[in-house]
Design a protein around this motif. Structure first.
Motif, PDB file in Angstrom:
ATOM      1  N   VAL A 179       0.854  -1.198   0.000  1.00  0.00           N
ATOM      2  CA  VAL A 179       0.000   0.000   0.000  1.00  0.00           C
ATOM      3  C   VAL A 179       0.887   1.244   0.000  1.00  0.00           C
ATOM      4  O   VAL A 179       0.686   2.184  -0.763  1.00  0.00           O
ATOM      5  N   TYR A 275      -7.945   0.281   4.916  1.00  0.00           N
ATOM      6  CA  TYR A 275      -6.788   1.195   4.881  1.00  0.00           C
ATOM      7  C   TYR A 275      -7.041   2.480   5.682  1.00  0.00           C
ATOM      8  O   TYR A 275      -6.225   3.388   5.647  1.00  0.00           O
ATOM      9  N   SER A 387      -4.470   6.037  -1.823  1.00  0.00           N
ATOM     10  CA  SER A 387      -4.740   4.688  -1.319  1.00  0.00           C
ATOM     11  C   SER A 387      -4.967   4.697   0.177  1.00  0.00           C
ATOM     12  O   SER A 387      -5.521   3.756   0.728  1.00  0.00           O
TER      13      SER A 387
END
Lengths: 464, 72
Positions: A179, A275, A387
């Protein structure tokens, strides 16, 4: 828990995950029904037990080391940093048991913050991570009617409690190196659960070989029809239902901006994806249904109304959009959910014909190719989006997601291939041909019938 | 460049609207969705017609049909 609002948030979060776990368990009810429905009558009991016993085995091994791997390995280790300490995830730690909120006297490594955060949520969040069982079960259906149960259970532990949680730590953890460095985005685990399981299933199938009778002497494939289409259908409906719980379990239900390291400003509390980036349960509800619809509608057309593939393509529709369903528009979910499964359906028969792979339930296509392509498509669709809410993370991009999809598939394929080769060399992978022809339930069925005859004879003798 | 206009989540969420990709193309997407839906009915109807014709042609003598009735 200090203050009523904190208490309410914690208890709401605890209850939220508890509900998702109950829903997710339906996936396994569905898998059991589905596999028994697909298998032939002389293989039912072993097929059922093979899949069902993955539940306790993966659960306990996930307790022993899977939970710790997720928190210990987000940096690789060695790619974006070292091994991360995670005392709350060590199986011997008091925070793994019933616990209130303080630090135990003499406890090393546990900070007041650990204790405050994990005292009530550790177990229920751990339970919500039992996609581990799902990841293992995905392989189970492919290999029916000729595999030794013991071989599957070893691979189930490998994939369910080690491999998938390792890639989850890399690509499905708020601090995962994929990520951070690649901008990898896979909110509902197209790659992290499905591509890796599909890769593992393909490796298993290559080493295991096809069922006797699957291919004609000239190499063309025969269809081995499901024993009970009704069971298959109900099983898949239950999997759809459980999948909804899975989607919810991939979210953090309610979090304050201050908790997200201060990156999101203002006072608006939000649900986030794994996330910690904002999303809504509303979005994922819409998108889940639209992708399921796209898959079923396209599946009906490409399979010419075949019920098995219509339902399977519905599942593939959901899997293929899962990587980005936190951010898609419903029509985007519909179209991706229709197009990707159509490709996967064609790929299934191409691979079957070309490489003589006998995948009894099409799991490699539905989960492997569907998950892989889902991650790739998300890289294009969400190109340039952040992200993560954390500063300095790479943005979502096609290259990062493509590399991630490859990594997921390979991480499932290579270790499973090696373990299956070892098991095969020890004659532990496949039942002998005679047992396969008799059906793997041969002895159990004979014992059952003998008991029925004996009891029946005794009862008839009592008639006057 | 970002497909949803967001470059960072370091914002106040009360100021953020839609976060799906390609905002502004909703009408086009809905039209594509409608075409997909109508197209599905067209394809399904064609397939069903072909299947019914194949069923009709498959049993000229009626023997299979009699056996099907017996099976039921």
């Amino acid at each position: 828990m200090e203050g009523n609002l904190n208490a309410l948030t914690t208890i709401f979060t605890e209850f939220y995950y508890w509900v998702t776990i109950v829903m997710m368990f339906l996936i396994h009810v569905g898998f059991c029904m589905y596999e028994v429905g697909v298998s032939r009558r002389r293989n039912h009991l072993k097929t059922l037990m093979k899949n069902a016993m993955a539940i306790p085995l993966v659960t306990i091994t996930f307790y022993f080391f899977g939970w710790w791997i997720y928190f210990g390995f987000p940096n690789g280790p060695g790619i974006a940093g070292g091994l991360v300490t995670a005392p709350f995830a060590e199986p011997w730690n008091p925070l793994m048991g019933t616990h209130l909120s303080g630090v135990n006297p003499g406890e090393t490594g546990v900070t007041p913050t650990d204790a405050a955060l994990w005292h009530r949520l550790n177990g229920v969040f751990w339970g919500a991570f039992l996609f581990s069982i799902t990841t293992a079960s995905i392989i189970s259906g492919s290999i029916i009617e000729r595999v030794r149960s013991g071989a599957f259970w070893i691979v189930a532990v490998l994939v369910g409690s080690v491999l998938w949680i390792l890639d989850a730590s890399w690509g499905w953890h708020p601090q995962g190196w994929m990520v951070k460095l690649w901008g990898y985005h896979d909110a509902y685990a197209s790659g992290v659960v499905h591509a890796i399981a599909g890769g593992a299933a393909l490796a298993f199938l290559i080493v295991l070989g096809p069922r006797i009778g699957k291919f004609k002497p000239d190499g063309t494939a025969r269809e081995i029809p499901p024993h009970n289409v009704w069971l298959v259908t109900i099983g898949l409906f239950l999997i759809f239902t459980g999948f909804w719980g899975f989607y919810a379990a991939c979210n953090i239900p309610l979090i304050s901006p201050a908790t997200i390291a201060g990156q999101i400003t203002g006072e608006t509390w939000t649900a986030t994806n794994i996330y910690l980036a904002p999303t809504t349960l509303s979005a994922i509800t819409f998108n889940f249904l639209m992708s399921l619809s796209g898959g079923m509608l396209a599946g009906y057309i490409v399979s010419k109304g075949d019920p098995f593939w219509t339902f399977s393509m519905g599942l593939c529709g959901v899997i293929s959009t899962s990587a980005g369903n936190d951010l898609y528009h419903p029509i985007q979910a519909l179209l991706i959910g229709a197009i990707v499964p159509s490709i996967c359906y064609k790929l299934h028969y191409f691979v079957e014909r070309r490489f003589k792979i006998d995948d009894a339930v099409g799991a490699v296509a539905v989960h492997g190719y569907g998950g892989f392509l889902g991650v790739v498509v998300a890289g294009f669709m969400l190109w340039g989006q952040p992200s993560s809410p954390y500063e300095g993370f790479a943005h979502i991009n096609p290259l990062g997601n493509f590399a991630g999809a490859v990594l997921m598939f390979v991480l499932g394929f290579v270790p499973t291939f090696i373990v299956c080769k070892i098991l095969n060399s020890m004659n532990l992978l496949r039942v002998p041909a005679k047992v396969e022809l008799e059906g793997v339930d041969f002895a159990l069925n004979h014992a059952f019938e003998a008991s029925v005859r004996e009891v029946g004879a005794a009862e008839k003798a009592m008639i006057k | 460049m970002s497909t949803n206009g967001m470059e960072s989540w370091a914002v106040d969420l009360k100021d953020v609207g839609a976060i799906y990709p390609f905002q502004g193309s909703e009408v086009v997407m809905v039209i594509i969705g409608l075409v997909f839906w109508i197209g599905w009915h067209v394809l399904q109807t064609r397939q069903e017609n072909a299947e019914i014709e194949a069923d009709m042609a498959a049993d000229r003598t009626g023997d299979e049909t009699r056996r099907a009735i017996d099976r039921h």
